[in-house]
Design a protein around this motif. Sequence first.
Motif, PDB file in Angstrom:
ATOM      1  N   GLY A  82       0.821  -1.212   0.000  1.00 57.75           N
ATOM      2  CA  GLY A  82       0.000   0.000   0.000  1.00 57.75           C
ATOM      3  C   GLY A  82       0.852   1.257   0.000  1.00 57.75           C
ATOM      4  O   GLY A  82       0.610   2.202  -0.764  1.00 57.75           O
ATOM      5  N   ALA A  83       1.888   1.270   0.836  1.00 57.54           N
ATOM      6  CA  ALA A  83       2.783   2.431   0.898  1.00 57.54           C
ATOM      7  C   ALA A  83       3.546   2.598  -0.404  1.00 57.54           C
ATOM      8  O   ALA A  83       3.727   3.721  -0.897  1.00 57.54           O
ATOM      9  N   SER A  84       3.961   1.497  -0.987  1.00 55.70           N
ATOM     10  CA  SER A  84       4.723   1.556  -2.243  1.00 55.70           C
ATOM     11  C   SER A  84       3.843   2.047  -3.384  1.00 55.70           C
ATOM     12  O   SER A  84       4.280   2.847  -4.218  1.00 55.70           O
ATOM     13  N   LEU A  85       2.608   1.583  -3.429  1.00 56.34           N
ATOM     14  CA  LEU A  85       1.699   2.040  -4.485  1.00 56.34           C
ATOM     15  C   LEU A  85       1.371   3.526  -4.333  1.00 56.34           C
ATOM     16  O   LEU A  85       1.271   4.248  -5.337  1.00 56.34           O
ATOM     17  N   ARG A  86       1.234   3.995  -3.098  1.00 51.54           N
ATOM     18  CA  ARG A  86       1.015   5.441  -2.874  1.00 51.54           C
ATOM     19  C   ARG A  86       2.228   6.239  -3.340  1.00 51.54           C
ATOM     20  O   ARG A  86       2.094   7.274  -4.001  1.00 51.54           O
ATOM     21  N   ALA A  87       3.426   5.736  -3.027  1.00 47.06           N
ATOM     22  CA  ALA A  87       4.645   6.420  -3.470  1.00 47.06           C
ATOM     23  C   ALA A  87       4.726   6.429  -4.988  1.00 47.06           C
ATOM     24  O   ALA A  87       5.082   7.454  -5.590  1.00 47.06           O
ATOM     25  N   LEU A  88       4.369   5.317  -5.605  1.00 49.13           N
ATOM     26  CA  LEU A  88       4.390   5.225  -7.063  1.00 49.13           C
ATOM     27  C   LEU A  88       3.437   6.256  -7.679  1.00 49.13           C
ATOM     28  O   LEU A  88       3.781   6.925  -8.658  1.00 49.13           O
ATOM     29  N   GLN A  89       2.271   6.408  -7.087  1.00 49.45           N
ATOM     30  CA  GLN A  89       1.322   7.420  -7.568  1.00 49.45           C
ATOM     31  C   GLN A  89       1.903   8.829  -7.423  1.00 49.45           C
ATOM     32  O   GLN A  89       1.767   9.657  -8.324  1.00 49.45           O
ATOM     33  N   GLU A  90       2.548   9.093  -6.291  1.00 44.35           N
ATOM     34  CA  GLU A  90       3.150  10.416  -6.072  1.00 44.35           C
ATOM     35  C   GLU A  90       4.267  10.693  -7.074  1.00 44.35           C
ATOM     36  O   GLU A  90       4.351  11.788  -7.630  1.00 44.35           O
TER      37      GLU A  90
END
Length: 177
Positions: A118-126
């Motif tokens: 979840g944290a990695s996908l949020r970072a990827l979106q950012e």
Amino acid sequence: MSIRHSLLALLQDQPRYGYQLRVEFENRTGATWPLNIGQVYTTLDRLERDALVRKEGDDGGGHVVYSITEAGRAEVGNWFTVPVERSSPPRNELAIKLALAVTLPGVDVQEIIQAQRGASLRALQEYTRARRDATAGQRSADTAWLLVLDSLIFQTEAEVRWLDLCEARMVQQAQGK
């Protein structure tokens, strides 16, 4: 990351004092890897000790200005031509965390994987949003920042794929018991 070589590379443009080097480094890398000003000055002291930079005096505002020497130019030139070694990979906190988690009783590895995904996908979106914003409405976006963003995007995509593999291994291990 080689702060030593990064500072030498920045000094090739023009003489600078420590805070200017810090700001210029962060500007060129999008502040992705912030530098501690104490680390900058410690590195400058070592570079001076090694005759790779020299003090040019005071800028009139109390800042000591440094310039690169010929030996420093040779050092940074060599740095640019030699590939980054993979013989000693940098520590990866996530890999260490998961390696330890699977060896300890009572640790929910699946929960760790899900939280990190979840944290990695949020970072990827950012990172993707930042890349889109950096290129929107501009004929030529800041190439240095785009290179850093692309690197972060690819690393994060790889991390998500690796987490998928870790999860598959955990499922396979649970079925094998």
